[in-house]
Design a protein around this motif. Structure first.
Motif, PDB file in Angstrom:
ATOM      1  N   GLU A 250     117.902  45.572  39.250  1.00 39.11           N
ATOM      2  CA  GLU A 250     118.056  44.144  38.761  1.00 39.11           C
ATOM      3  C   GLU A 250     116.818  42.991  38.769  1.00 39.11           C
ATOM      4  N   GLU A 251     116.267  43.143  40.284  1.00 34.76           N
ATOM      5  CA  GLU A 251     115.294  42.537  40.965  1.00 34.76           C
ATOM      6  C   GLU A 251     113.908  43.021  39.928  1.00 34.76           C
ATOM      7  N   ILE A 252     113.943  43.986  39.720  1.00 38.16           N
ATOM      8  CA  ILE A 252     112.573  44.754  39.113  1.00 38.16           C
ATOM      9  C   ILE A 252     112.620  44.204  37.658  1.00 38.16           C
ATOM     10  N   ALA A 253     114.011  44.139  36.849  1.00 37.87           N
ATOM     11  CA  ALA A 253     113.924  43.820  35.607  1.00 37.87           C
ATOM     12  C   ALA A 253     113.762  42.282  35.505  1.00 37.87           C
ATOM     13  N   GLU A 254     114.085  41.520  36.451  1.00 37.19           N
ATOM     14  CA  GLU A 254     113.953  39.993  36.507  1.00 37.19           C
ATOM     15  C   GLU A 254     112.331  39.637  36.578  1.00 37.19           C
ATOM     16  N   GLY A 255     111.574  40.686  37.153  1.00 35.13           N
ATOM     17  CA  GLY A 255     110.165  40.259  37.559  1.00 35.13           C
ATOM     18  C   GLY A 255     109.886  40.105  38.818  1.00 35.13           C
ATOM     19  N   SER A 256     110.766  40.414  39.874  1.00 33.40           N
ATOM     20  CA  SER A 256     110.488  39.920  41.161  1.00 33.40           C
ATOM     21  C   SER A 256     109.554  41.125  41.835  1.00 33.40           C
ATOM     22  N   TRP A 257     109.391  42.195  41.518  1.00 28.10           N
ATOM     23  CA  TRP A 257     108.830  43.175  42.181  1.00 28.10           C
ATOM     24  C   TRP A 257     108.030  43.979  40.958  1.00 28.10           C
ATOM     25  N   TYR A 258     106.708  44.463  41.478  1.00 30.75           N
ATOM     26  CA  TYR A 258     106.129  45.648  40.762  1.00 30.75           C
ATOM     27  C   TYR A 258     106.262  46.802  41.501  1.00 30.75           C
ATOM     28  N   VAL A 259     106.528  47.917  40.917  1.00 33.00           N
ATOM     29  CA  VAL A 259     106.611  49.097  41.420  1.00 33.00           C
ATOM     30  C   VAL A 259     105.620  50.124  41.064  1.00 33.00           C
ATOM     31  N   VAL A 260     104.765  50.491  42.376  1.00 34.80           N
ATOM     32  CA  VAL A 260     103.420  51.287  42.152  1.00 34.80           C
ATOM     33  C   VAL A 260     103.622  52.470  42.878  1.00 34.80           C
ATOM     34  N   ALA A 261     102.348  53.259  42.794  1.00 34.56           N
ATOM     35  CA  ALA A 261     102.547  54.480  43.656  1.00 34.56           C
ATOM     36  C   ALA A 261     101.737  53.998  45.214  1.00 34.56           C
ATOM     37  N   SER A 262     102.304  54.788  46.007  1.00 36.61           N
ATOM     38  CA  SER A 262     101.635  54.414  47.549  1.00 36.61           C
ATOM     39  C   SER A 262     100.627  55.646  47.855  1.00 36.61           C
TER      40      SER A 262
END
Length: 184
Positions: free
Chosen positions: A134-146
């Protein structure tokens, strides 16, 4: 990108929660029940030697505790990368690739030399079922490779900007955004 163990959650400018503003979180566990990670760019001033003296020689520089997140701040998690994937120490729990958790109740002499780098985090970041999505969908987080270097680098002040800068497309632009866009 899906939030899986080993990915990074990079706080977007819209995330204003002081616990996570400008943070970079390494996900260590993620499934239908929730997710768990540690904040990589929040070193404390407390030396590991002051709290876990036996582990002081094993941790990577800077040899301080890191604020892993707002949950269970009186406990500690040790994240490490193996020197040899075929030689996991006693108390090792793999999370992704050659990175895993070290049980700090294990004898130090059985771990020292088996890990290439280790960092100790006071507390962790946790999300309940569907909360992170939900937090990702609302734009709070970018999910990227480490990259391994993200987890164990000695200078973490520019980690968020550098992680964003190496991303393709518009995410690289976010790395140059001022804290207050009106000041641009």
């Amino acid at each position: 990108m899906e939030p899986t163990p080993g990915t990074l959650l990079v706080a977007s400018p819209e995330l204003l929660d002081p616990n996570f503003a400008d943070s970079v979180v390494l996900l260590l566990d993620s499934d239908e029940n929730g997710a768990l990670g540690v904040i990589l760019n929040r070193p404390s001033r407390v030396p590991v030697a002051a709290v876990l003296e036996a582990w002081a020689e094993v941790v990577a520089d800077p040899d301080v505790l890191f604020h892993g997140g707002p949950v269970s701040t009186d406990g500690a998690l040790a994240v490490a990368v193996l020197s040899d994937p075929e030689d996991a120490p006693v108390g090792w729990r793999p999370t992704y690739g050659d990175v895993g958790l070290v049980d700090l109740d294990s004898p130090v002499e059985l771990v020292d030399g088996t890990v290439r780098a280790m960092r100790v985090f006071a507390g962790y970041a946790g999300w309940g079922a569907d909360q992170l999505q939900e937090e990702i969908a609302e734009g709070s987080w970018y999910v990227v490779a480490s990259e391994i270097e993200d987890v164990f680098r000695s200078e973490v002040g520019d980690l968020r900007r550098e992680v964003l800068r190496r991303q393709p497309g518009e995410l690289a632009w976010v790395s140059t955004r001022p804290a207050d866009p009106l000041m641009n």
